[in-house]
Design a protein around this motif. Structure first.
Motif, mmCIF file in Angstrom:
data_model
loop_
_atom_site.group_PDB
_atom_site.id
_atom_site.type_symbol
_atom_site.label_atom_id
_atom_site.label_comp_id
_atom_site.label_asym_id
_atom_site.label_seq_id
_atom_site.Cartn_x
_atom_site.Cartn_y
_atom_site.Cartn_z
ATOM 1 N N ASP A 14 1.173 1.584 -6.834
ATOM 2 C CA ASP A 14 2.597 2.336 -7.355
ATOM 3 C C ASP A 14 1.450 3.724 -8.601
ATOM 4 O OD1 ASP A 14 1.843 -0.455 -7.814
ATOM 5 O OD2 ASP A 14 3.979 -0.192 -8.697
ATOM 6 N N GLU A 15 -0.158 3.432 -8.386
ATOM 7 C CA GLU A 15 -0.399 4.291 -8.633
ATOM 8 C C GLU A 15 -0.569 5.731 -8.435
ATOM 9 O OE1 GLU A 15 -2.005 1.438 -9.137
ATOM 10 O OE2 GLU A 15 -1.314 0.680 -10.954
ATOM 11 N N CYS A 16 -0.114 5.349 -7.053
ATOM 12 C CA CYS A 16 0.280 6.547 -5.828
ATOM 13 C C CYS A 16 0.836 8.121 -6.528
ATOM 14 C CB CYS A 16 0.922 6.065 -5.080
ATOM 15 S SG CYS A 16 1.422 7.960 -3.874
ATOM 16 N N ILE A 17 0.005 8.974 -6.577
ATOM 17 C CA ILE A 17 1.284 10.571 -7.686
ATOM 18 C C ILE A 17 2.069 11.269 -6.253
ATOM 19 C CG2 ILE A 17 -0.085 10.319 -10.030
ATOM 20 C CD1 ILE A 17 -2.038 12.276 -8.699
ATOM 21 N N GLU B 76 -2.167 11.367 3.584
ATOM 22 C CA GLU B 76 -1.315 11.840 4.734
ATOM 23 C C GLU B 76 -2.334 12.966 6.099
ATOM 24 O OE1 GLU B 76 3.020 12.202 6.684
ATOM 25 O OE2 GLU B 76 2.666 13.082 4.948
ATOM 26 N N PRO B 77 -2.656 14.007 5.804
ATOM 27 C CA PRO B 77 -3.683 14.435 7.222
ATOM 28 C C PRO B 77 -4.656 14.552 7.368
ATOM 29 C CG PRO B 77 -3.001 16.107 4.673
ATOM 30 C CD PRO B 77 -2.844 14.535 4.653
ATOM 31 N N GLU B 78 -5.139 13.385 6.291
ATOM 32 C CA GLU B 78 -6.651 12.476 6.362
ATOM 33 C C GLU B 78 -6.493 12.036 8.022
ATOM 34 O OE1 GLU B 78 -9.287 13.692 5.467
ATOM 35 O OE2 GLU B 78 -8.359 15.824 4.990
ATOM 36 N N CYS C 32 -9.308 8.266 3.724
ATOM 37 C CA CYS C 32 -7.844 8.607 2.687
ATOM 38 C C CYS C 32 -8.089 8.060 1.339
ATOM 39 C CB CYS C 32 -6.721 6.900 2.941
ATOM 40 S SG CYS C 32 -6.863 5.706 3.223
ATOM 41 N N GLN C 33 -9.029 6.873 1.042
ATOM 42 C CA GLN C 33 -9.716 6.855 -0.132
ATOM 43 C C GLN C 33 -10.336 7.543 -0.463
ATOM 44 O OE1 GLN C 33 -12.438 2.486 1.265
ATOM 45 N NE2 GLN C 33 -9.989 1.797 0.137
ATOM 46 N N GLN C 34 -11.423 8.224 0.517
ATOM 47 C CA GLN C 34 -12.302 9.934 0.373
ATOM 48 C C GLN C 34 -12.324 9.901 -0.998
ATOM 49 O OE1 GLN C 34 -16.125 9.169 0.372
ATOM 50 N NE2 GLN C 34 -15.054 7.168 1.166
ATOM 51 N N VAL C 35 -10.672 10.640 -0.425
ATOM 52 C CA VAL C 35 -9.490 11.541 -0.530
ATOM 53 C C VAL C 35 -8.950 11.689 -1.850
ATOM 54 C CG1 VAL C 35 -10.026 13.053 1.235
ATOM 55 C CG2 VAL C 35 -7.978 11.812 1.009
ATOM 56 N N CYS C 36 -8.551 10.167 -1.822
ATOM 57 C CA CYS C 36 -7.323 9.991 -2.935
ATOM 58 C C CYS C 36 -8.552 9.908 -4.540
ATOM 59 C CB CYS C 36 -7.072 8.389 -2.755
ATOM 60 S SG CYS C 36 -5.679 7.586 -4.369
ATOM 61 N N PRO C 37 -6.871 11.190 -5.109
ATOM 62 C CA PRO C 37 -7.708 11.255 -6.693
ATOM 63 C C PRO C 37 -7.627 10.636 -7.348
ATOM 64 C CG PRO C 37 -5.823 12.792 -6.072
ATOM 65 C CD PRO C 37 -6.088 11.965 -4.542
#
Length: 82
Positions: A7-10, A16-18, A50-55
């Protein structure tokens, strides 16, 4: 092991596109990962994209979906028909 989005997702829309397996989609409040499609990018990349691009670093391994590398590779073949 499949990945999950916490739930920390912003809802930044970068994960998604990755996803090469189309395992990530918008959920009711945050993005979600379909564990039946998630291979942690095994068969595609060395690391989950997805882990690589998640800010905000909100995509950990799902402790309830434990899979070996071989199981993830089998899923990769099933999902991609390769």
């Amino acid at each position: 092991m499949a990945l999950m989005i916490t739930d920390e997702c912003i809802n930044c829309d970068v994960c998604e596109p990755e996803c090469p397996n189309d395992a990530i989609s918008p959920g009711e409040e945050i993005y979600v990962i379909d564990p039946n499609l998630c291979t942690e990018c095994v068969g595609h990349y060395d690391e989950p994209q997805c882990q690589q691009v998640c800010p905000v670093d909100c995509i950990p391994l799902d402790p309830d979906k434990r899979e070996t590398h071989d199981e993830l590779m089998e899923k990769y073949h099933r999902v991609t028909d390769k």
